[in-house]
Design a protein around this motif. Structure first.
Motif, short mmCIF file in Angstrom:
data_model
loop_
_atom_site.label_atom_id
_atom_site.label_comp_id
_atom_site.label_asym_id
_atom_site.label_seq_id
_atom_site.Cartn_x
_atom_site.Cartn_y
_atom_site.Cartn_z
N ARG A 1 2.85 1.75 -6.57
CA ARG A 1 3.23 1.27 -7.90
C ARG A 1 3.97 2.42 -8.74
NH1 ARG A 1 -1.86 -1.91 -10.43
NH2 ARG A 1 -2.15 -3.49 -8.86
N ARG A 2 4.77 1.74 -9.57
CA ARG A 2 5.54 2.76 -10.48
C ARG A 2 4.70 2.44 -11.64
NH1 ARG A 2 8.85 6.82 -9.76
NH2 ARG A 2 9.76 6.47 -11.76
N LEU A 3 4.03 3.49 -12.33
CA LEU A 3 3.49 3.34 -13.62
C LEU A 3 3.52 4.65 -14.69
CD1 LEU A 3 -0.02 2.35 -12.14
CD2 LEU A 3 1.31 0.88 -13.36
N GLU B 1 -1.16 0.22 -1.47
CA GLU B 1 0.05 -0.02 -2.25
C GLU B 1 0.51 0.77 -2.98
OE1 GLU B 1 0.56 -3.12 -6.23
OE2 GLU B 1 -1.46 -2.93 -5.17
N THR C 1 5.14 7.58 -9.61
CA THR C 1 4.87 6.80 -8.34
C THR C 1 3.42 6.93 -7.99
OG1 THR C 1 7.15 6.84 -7.59
CG2 THR C 1 5.37 6.49 -6.11
#
Length: 659
Positions: free
Chosen positions: A274-276, A272, A280
């Motif tokens: 994600r942008r946190l 997966e 990235t």
């Protein structure tokens, strides 16, 4: 390794309020309407409130929930707060001078200075007193002291004498007499120095070098694309564990590239994106402390199948292979892995390494635990999927470190080999191994960064001497049940932290723990890992601390009581531990591991723990639970909660609960 490409954007955004205020004051002056001192003070007060609130918010809400990619925001907001505080001090400096002048005129200055000095002395006394209470200095083992350089590696020697056997009742191949005592001290030293305590923190320092990216930079390099991983492997976790225990109809020949791609994906693939926190994050198939992913996976191909001979590194974000060495020497690999003279490695070899600085920059002296645990997670996934596909693979922590490092082309100060998987060997087969010796650490080891020091302390090389046999402990009964497809469990696994208040259902914990037995029996060091469970809410079990015994032993109550709050406090008040319905805790029996494997016992035990921890993750998904691994806790408090005997160190726990 390249720096985080998004860190510049984060820094710009953190500094943006300061830049806006500065530009506004300059523009106002240019327009002939300069900002008054009272307005500047008001702006500085607002900025102080903003940075203080942002730092507290990140700490209390994001960091406490272990949303770790926002760490950049957290410490940079702290720097912003410091800058504004200095600005505020500069603005108020005349007021401070008048304050001290008035104290001097009123003859109160000396009393003020005495009070301030006394407060500082009390604070320092508390700090240094805490050092003694948290962790007393002990004599370092002589084996850690500076000595002569390591002897030149020699080929394995196999005399005709009956070899030692490592097994349930076997004779240890490890050191004896004074050397055994030194090995035990060394293992205890590494466990103690990496424990979470104020003493270790102050002695080992607060800054551990630059942050490095969790992904290899392959810009401009030619990659070999891999086929997509399989959708399913056709069996669940019990089936894979059962095959490990009792292999049947193992496959032979060249492993198809699609299945090799699936094995590499299961070990270190991206599941997966994600942008946190403006960054990235490529989440992987195997969990990692802080989502830092120090593990690298190398494929050594013999030339069979669709790949040319050579050494390749798996690139997770591209799901491809990057060639790193074009030669393959079957006999050199056989020597490095301790095979008998004349043997060759005829199947692919998979090498698991850790890049130290990816974790060290953040976790400092705790990092060696984390990097080896992370490698254990990846190794377990790889081994289980290979078993699900009926490929005979031996996963071993036994090899000559300098030789494997040279064959792969590693820099041992930056990257260390932790485990090797060899195709064509059944996981339960006994293996004859040569005598080993440990490389002595030279130089001023006390000042060396602990993760690299720990890996150097646990390096092996083959030497002349009596050989020994690694004999895995066979499991009487294979795992039963079907459950979800193993590869789907791996793909869907996540570290979950927001558990519901529901109790565990009857039988869930017992089923989960039963999945550990095949892996604990087969992985070297498994018998040196102790498993306990802290039960908080369970429909069938009363709250308390339990010891898990393999075989018919099952769960045995150690002490009863509600220990959820105690677990929460021992885990540095992490919210997920307060919410958890139970936790599985792994501890190392230092004496058993050191007596069997010498100093390498610490590494072998951590690797086995990581593999068992990954089984807990997957078994939790199988029985409908959520899980989250935790390596940050106060070792002394957790040991007291579990009533661990002296010489047994907690190294890992997996919190469990329902969604």
């Amino acid at each position: 390794m390249a720096q985080n490409p998004h860190i510049g954007v984060v820094k710009a955004l953190v500094l943006l309020p300061l830049v806006v205020v500065f530009l506004w004051t300059v523009a106002a002056k240019l327009w002939g309407r300069p900002v008054s001192p009272s307005q500047i003070r008001a702006l500085v007060a607002l900025l102080l409130a903003f940075y203080l609130a942002a730092t507290a918010f990140l700490g209390l809400f994001w960091m406490s929930r272990m949303e770790l990619p926002v760490f950049d925001w957290h410490y940079l907001m702290g720097y912003g707060l410091l800058l504004v505080a200095l600005w505020h001090l500069w603005l108020e400096w005349p007021q401070l001078l008048r304050f001290f002048s008035r104290l001097r005129e009123e003859r109160h200055l000396k009393w003020f200075l005495l009070a301030a000095g006394g407060s500082g002395a009390v604070a320092l006394s508390a700090v240094f007193g805490g050092l003694e209470l948290f962790q007393l200095r002990r004599e370092e083992p002589a084996s850690l002291q500076a000595g002569s350089a390591a002897p030149t590696p020699v080929p394995p020697v196999f005399p005709t004498a009956v070899p030692h056997v490592v097994g349930p009742a076997g004779v240890s191949p490890g050191p004896s007499g004074f050397a055994k005592s030194e090995a035990r001290q060394a293992v205890a030293y590494m466990a103690r120095e990496s424990s979470a305590s104020l003493g270790g923190l102050v002695r080992r320092g607060l800054f551990f070098g630059p942050k490095v990216a969790s992904l290899r930079n392959v810009g401009g390099k030619t990659l070999i694309p891999l086929p997509p991983p399989l959708v399913q492997v056709g069996t669940g976790l019990p089936g894979a564990l059962g095959w490990l225990s009792r292999p049947s109809a193992p496959r032979c020949g060249a492993c198809p590239l699609a299945e090799l791609a699936t094995l590499l994906f299961a070990a270190n693939g991206v599941t997966e994106v994600r942008r946190l926190g403006g960054e990235t994050v490529y989440l992987r198939a195997a969990p990692s402390a802080g989502a830092l992913y120090p593990v690298e996976v190398y494929l050594v191909n013999v030339g069979a199948g669709e790949l040319a001979p050579g050494v390749y590194v798996y690139v997770p974000q591209e799901h491809g292979l990057l060639p790193v060495a074009g030669a393959y020497d079957a006999r050199a690999w056989a020597r490095a892995l301790g095979f008998s003279e004349g043997a060759v490695v005829s199947g692919p070899v998979v090498v698991f390494t850790t890049v130290f600085q990816r974790t060290v920059w953040k976790y400092g002296s705790r990092s060696y635990r984390y990097v080896v645990l992370d490698a254990g997670h990846a190794v377990a996934n790889f081994w289980l999927v290979a078993s699900a596909l009926s490929w005979p693979v031996e996963v071993t922590p036994f090899f000559a470190d300098p030789e494997v490092e040279a064959l792969v082309g590693l820099s041992p100060d930056e990257e260390g080999v932790v485990a090797v998987g060899v195709f064509g060997r059944l996981p339960g087969e006994p293996r004859l191994l040569p005598a080993f010796s440990e490389v002595r650490v030279t130089g001023d080891w006390e000042r060396e960064e602990l993760t690299r020091l720990s890996h150097r302390l646990t390096r092996w090389q083959w030497t002349e001497g009596e050989p020994w046999v690694w004999q895995p402990r066979w499991v009487a009964t294979a795992a039963s049940g079907h459950g979800p497809d193993l590869l789907q469990l791996i793909k869907n696994r996540r570290s979950y932290r927001r558990f519901s208040p529901q109790p565990l259902s009857s039988g869930q914990l017992a089923t989960l723990l039963s999945r550990l037995e095949p892996m604990a029996a087969l992985v070297p060091g498994g018998t040196g890992v102790e498993v306990r469970a802290v039960v908080v809410r369970d429909e069938a079990l009363s709250p308390g601390v339990y010891r898990w015994w393999p075989g018919e032993g099952g769960l045995q109550l150690v002490k009863s009581g509600s220990f959820g709050r105690a677990l929460y406090r021992a885990g540095f008040s992490q919210e997920l531990l307060e919410r958890a319905a139970a936790a599985v805790v792994f501890s190392l029996d230092e004496q058993t591991l050191a007596s069997t494997f010498g100093r390498r016992g610490f590494r072998v035990g951590l690797l086995a723990t990581g593999m068992l921890g990954e089984v807990v993750y997957l078994a939790a998904g199988e029985v409908g639970l959520r899980a989250c691994g935790v390596g940050a806790f106060a070792d002394n408090e957790l040991s007291a909660l579990l009533e661990l005997p002296e010489g047994t160190s907690p190294v890992y726990l997996v919190a469990l609960g329902k969604e």
